[in-house]
Enzyme design. Structure first.
Site, PDB file in Angstrom:
ATOM      1  N   LYS A  65       7.532  -4.582 -10.160  1.00 18.32           N
ATOM      2  CA  LYS A  65       7.338  -4.264 -11.573  1.00 18.32           C
ATOM      3  C   LYS A  65       6.913  -2.800 -11.737  1.00 18.32           C
ATOM      4  O   LYS A  65       7.486  -2.057 -12.528  1.00 18.32           O
ATOM      5  CB  LYS A  65       6.199  -5.172 -12.066  1.00 18.32           C
ATOM      6  CG  LYS A  65       6.242  -5.536 -13.497  1.00 18.32           C
ATOM      7  CD  LYS A  65       5.008  -6.342 -13.878  1.00 18.32           C
ATOM      8  CE  LYS A  65       5.048  -7.785 -13.446  1.00 18.32           C
ATOM      9  NZ  LYS A  65       3.971  -8.590 -14.094  1.00 18.32           N
ATOM     10  N   ASP A  96       8.200   2.978 -13.034  1.00 26.70           N
ATOM     11  CA  ASP A  96       7.645   4.228 -12.509  1.00 26.70           C
ATOM     12  C   ASP A  96       6.148   4.369 -12.747  1.00 26.70           C
ATOM     13  O   ASP A  96       5.665   5.410 -13.210  1.00 26.70           O
ATOM     14  CB  ASP A  96       8.376   5.436 -13.110  1.00 26.70           C
ATOM     15  CG  ASP A  96       9.695   5.696 -12.407  1.00 26.70           C
ATOM     16  OD1 ASP A  96       9.817   5.319 -11.227  1.00 26.70           O
ATOM     17  OD2 ASP A  96      10.602   6.249 -13.050  1.00 26.70           O
ATOM     18  N   LYS A 118      -2.659  -8.869  -6.813  1.00 25.42           N
ATOM     19  CA  LYS A 118      -3.004  -9.915  -7.780  1.00 25.42           C
ATOM     20  C   LYS A 118      -4.241 -10.643  -7.301  1.00 25.42           C
ATOM     21  O   LYS A 118      -4.487 -10.737  -6.092  1.00 25.42           O
ATOM     22  CB  LYS A 118      -1.853 -10.921  -7.892  1.00 25.42           C
ATOM     23  CG  LYS A 118      -1.861 -11.677  -9.197  1.00 25.42           C
ATOM     24  CD  LYS A 118      -1.336 -10.792 -10.302  1.00 25.42           C
ATOM     25  CE  LYS A 118      -1.021 -11.510 -11.572  1.00 25.42           C
ATOM     26  NZ  LYS A 118      -0.091 -10.721 -12.377  1.00 25.42           N
ATOM     27  N   SER A 176      -1.773  -0.340 -18.781  1.00 29.28           N
ATOM     28  CA  SER A 176      -2.913  -0.262 -17.858  1.00 29.28           C
ATOM     29  C   SER A 176      -2.927   1.103 -17.165  1.00 29.28           C
ATOM     30  O   SER A 176      -3.982   1.703 -16.942  1.00 29.28           O
ATOM     31  CB  SER A 176      -2.804  -1.342 -16.772  1.00 29.28           C
ATOM     32  OG  SER A 176      -3.341  -2.553 -17.220  1.00 29.28           O
ATOM     33  N   LYS A 198      -2.487  -2.540  -7.842  1.00 31.81           N
ATOM     34  CA  LYS A 198      -2.725  -2.888  -9.256  1.00 31.81           C
ATOM     35  C   LYS A 198      -2.207  -4.278  -9.555  1.00 31.81           C
ATOM     36  O   LYS A 198      -1.118  -4.655  -9.123  1.00 31.81           O
ATOM     37  CB  LYS A 198      -1.969  -1.870 -10.129  1.00 31.81           C
ATOM     38  CG  LYS A 198      -2.281  -1.964 -11.592  1.00 31.81           C
ATOM     39  CD  LYS A 198      -3.520  -1.182 -11.957  1.00 31.81           C
ATOM     40  CE  LYS A 198      -3.986  -1.469 -13.373  1.00 31.81           C
ATOM     41  NZ  LYS A 198      -4.692  -2.773 -13.485  1.00 31.81           N
ATOM     42  N   HIS A 253       0.832  -1.211   0.000  1.00 28.94           N
ATOM     43  CA  HIS A 253       0.000   0.000   0.000  1.00 28.94           C
ATOM     44  C   HIS A 253       0.863   1.256   0.000  1.00 28.94           C
ATOM     45  O   HIS A 253       0.376   2.327   0.342  1.00 28.94           O
ATOM     46  CB  HIS A 253      -0.921   0.003   1.231  1.00 28.94           C
ATOM     47  CG  HIS A 253      -1.924  -1.111   1.209  1.00 28.94           C
ATOM     48  ND1 HIS A 253      -2.322  -1.773   2.339  1.00 28.94           N
ATOM     49  CD2 HIS A 253      -2.597  -1.689   0.187  1.00 28.94           C
ATOM     50  CE1 HIS A 253      -3.209  -2.707   2.017  1.00 28.94           C
ATOM     51  NE2 HIS A 253      -3.389  -2.680   0.720  1.00 28.94           N
ATOM     52  N   HIS A 254       2.142   1.115  -0.348  1.00 21.80           N
ATOM     53  CA  HIS A 254       3.008   2.317  -0.291  1.00 21.80           C
ATOM     54  C   HIS A 254       2.561   3.342  -1.320  1.00 21.80           C
ATOM     55  O   HIS A 254       2.825   4.532  -1.165  1.00 21.80           O
ATOM     56  CB  HIS A 254       4.482   1.956  -0.493  1.00 21.80           C
ATOM     57  CG  HIS A 254       4.854   1.647  -1.914  1.00 21.80           C
ATOM     58  ND1 HIS A 254       4.424   0.505  -2.560  1.00 21.80           N
ATOM     59  CD2 HIS A 254       5.584   2.338  -2.810  1.00 21.80           C
ATOM     60  CE1 HIS A 254       4.895   0.518  -3.795  1.00 21.80           C
ATOM     61  NE2 HIS A 254       5.590   1.606  -3.981  1.00 21.80           N
TER      62      HIS A 254
HETATM   63  N1  GLU Z   1      -1.435  -9.249 -15.396  1.00 28.30           N
HETATM   64  C1  GLU Z   1      -0.480  -8.365 -15.943  1.00 28.30           C
HETATM   65  C2  GLU Z   1       0.841  -8.509 -15.228  1.00 28.30           C
HETATM   66  O1  GLU Z   1       1.140  -9.539 -14.647  1.00 28.30           O
HETATM   67  C3  GLU Z   1      -0.993  -6.935 -16.019  1.00 28.30           C
HETATM   68  C4  GLU Z   1      -1.318  -6.280 -14.730  1.00 28.30           C
HETATM   69  C5  GLU Z   1      -2.050  -4.932 -14.867  1.00 28.30           C
HETATM   70  O2  GLU Z   1      -2.172  -4.439 -15.968  1.00 28.30           O
HETATM   71  O3  GLU Z   1      -2.479  -4.432 -13.833  1.00 28.30           O
HETATM   72  O4  GLU Z   1       1.670  -7.653 -15.265  1.00 28.30           O
END
Ligand code: GLU
Length: 478
Positions: free
Chosen positions: A97, A102, A109, A367, A73, A67-68
């Site tokens: 990632k 950035d 997930k 995204s 996402k 939550h930083h």
């Molecule tokens: N599922 C993709 C990943 O592992 C995309 C994640 C996203 O777009 O939030 O990076």
């Protein structure tokens, strides 16, 4: 330590192994490292869904690793292999990632333990809508809270069901920004052009940049550039297909492809679209007329090639097959395809591993663009395309007038940018810039820091450092 059949580490433990290796090259307090490493919230749910005449109790997860930065996402995976360890590992990778490219999100997930091919569309819709309601109930979804996306076994269709369910529940409170509650949506429903191919395109941009470094390629005994490089791809799903297609367009030769039913090989190369057509018609990759079948699906990994792109699931490159791998470069399209034991063997052999947390970040990068588009309520390029087009045209006219020379029709046509950028142009160039910048960030850490022997450790180093700086602003950690 618990183990899997492929490694002495579980997937989550293997992420920790990589994390610890990189943390050793950073001066960060143990308490802060512990905070970064841990998964902040783990939501395991079980819900009933009517499937035919039966009621099935479905197991599912959403894990928010960090939550930083908010929102969190990460994609949602539909697979019979989903389990808590896997979702936690994938959520952790999402944090690192996002930091590398950035993208200002914390990692998350989701996973639903089902095999999608066992259900019809109506049943899948019911499962997706019920899963979304569970997330809403516990406040685990929202444009500023946690934003899902596609992953293995899901796509734009599932994302549109998630959006619709969210809108139904949140109609009164959150309507204006509701489109930002999920990404990877169909373009007609707030999606963005370029998202479908984004992960594959990011793999292409990232690898292209890596192979443009003459010194690195010389050390591998390779020439620079992708043209003429022999490539094997494991997995011809969304990620593998698009990566292979972009590599092929750049002149790489796709010599091997592995899919669910088996693998095929042709040392002179195959056309990816033609192979895909064959799969669609026959239901299997095997018996493709212009290639030979390999006896085992996993044999593709050890076939002769320059670049191997694992683009299926985790723990595919193991200590068993790593010694046999011929590729000089492993371009990790999937999340976690290489076990720590295998990585040690590969590094000893001098193989260059382009790590997942950098190389497959194209999906989440686009995204992020989609989320920005949803919150700003305007398509990229809409405001300036026409303006750019007319001012560029005026400029060319002026140059022609002043020099007394006219551009040919072809030259004018080739000056594509004269028309001003479309949404897709902007997404592609934004992604290219992101991947190139991120590659140079991790590459320079790799080259400058003697303790760092490989690109994965460098990538973790960069990511941990960024997340740590963000946590430090809280004033809790030393
Ligand atoms: N599922 C993709 C990943 O592992 C995309 C994640 C996203 O777009 O939030 O990076």
């Amino acid at each position: 330590m618990s183990s899997t059949e492929k490694s002495k580490y579980t997937f989550l433990e293997s992420v920790d192994v990589y994390f610890n290796k990189a943390a050793a090259s950073l001066k960060i307090d143990e308490s802060l490292l512990a905070q970064i490493k841990t998964c902040n919230s783990v939501y395991k749910m079980q819900f009933p869904v009517k499937v035919g005449k039966r009621i099935e109790v479905i197991e599912a997860y959403r894990v928010q690793h960090s939550h930083h930065k908010l929102p969190c996402k990460g994609g949602i995976r539909y697979s019979s292999k989903v389990n808590q360890d896997e979702v936690m590992a994938l959520a952790s990778l999402m944090t690192y990632k996002c930091a590398i490219v950035d993208v200002p999100f914390g990692g998350a997930k989701g996973g639903v333990k089902i095999s999608p091919s066992q259900y019809n569309v109506a049943q899948l819709e019911r499962i997706t809508r019920r899963y979304t309601s569970e997330l809403i109930k516990k406040n685990f979804i929202g444009p500023g809270i946690d934003v899902p996306a596609p992953d293995y076994g899901t796509g734009a269709r599932e994302m549109s069901w998630i959006l619709d369910t969210y809108q139904v529940f949140k109609a009164s409170t959150d309507m204006i920004d509701a489109y930002g509650c999920v990404t990877g949506k169909p373009v007609g429903q707030g999606g963005i052009r370029g998202r479908t191919e984004a992960t594959g395109l990011g793999i292409f941009y990232g690898t292209k940049e890596a192979v443009s470094n003459a010194a690195d390629m010389k050390a591998l005994g390779l020439t620079t550039g992708l043209e003429g490089k022999k490539v094997v791809v494991q997995g011809l799903g969304n990620v593998g297909y698009w990566a292979a297609k972009f590599f092929q367009e750049e002149g790489a030769i796709i010599v091997g492809i592995a899919e669910y039913h088996g693998a095929i090989y042709n040392k002179n190369g195959m056309d990816v679209d033609d192979v895909r057509k064959h799969i669609n018609v026959t239901g299997s990759i095997l018996d493709y007329p212009k290639a030979k079948n390999l006896s085992k699906r996993k044999d593709a990994l050890t076939m002769d090639c320059d670049i191997l792109i694992p683009a299926a699931l985790e723990q595919q490159i193991t200590e068993k097959n790593a010694p046999e791998i011929k590729a000089k470069i492993i371009a990790e399209g999937a999340n976690g395809p290489t076990t720590p034991e295998a990585e040690e063997i590969l590094l000893k052999k001098g193989v260059m591993v382009l790590p997942d947390l950098f190389l497959n970040a194209g999906g989440v990068t686009v995204s992020y663009f989609e989320w920005l588009k949803n919150l700003s309520h305007v398509r990229f390029g809409r405001m300036d395309k026409r303006f750019m087009s007319s001012s560029n045209t005026e400029m060319v006219n002026l140059v022609e007038e002043m020099t007394g020379r006219n551009l040919t029709a072809v030259q004018r046509k080739n000056l594509k940018k004269m028309e001003g950028p479309s949404e897709q142009d902007l997404v592609y160039s934004g992604l290219e810039e992101t991947m190139i910048t991120a590659y140079h960030d991790i590459h320079s850490v790799w080259k400058k820091n003697k303790k760092i022997t490989d690109l994965r450790t460098a990538a973790f180093h960069v990511a941990i450092d960024k997340v740590a700086s963000s946590y430090k602003t809280l004033g809790i950690f030393p």
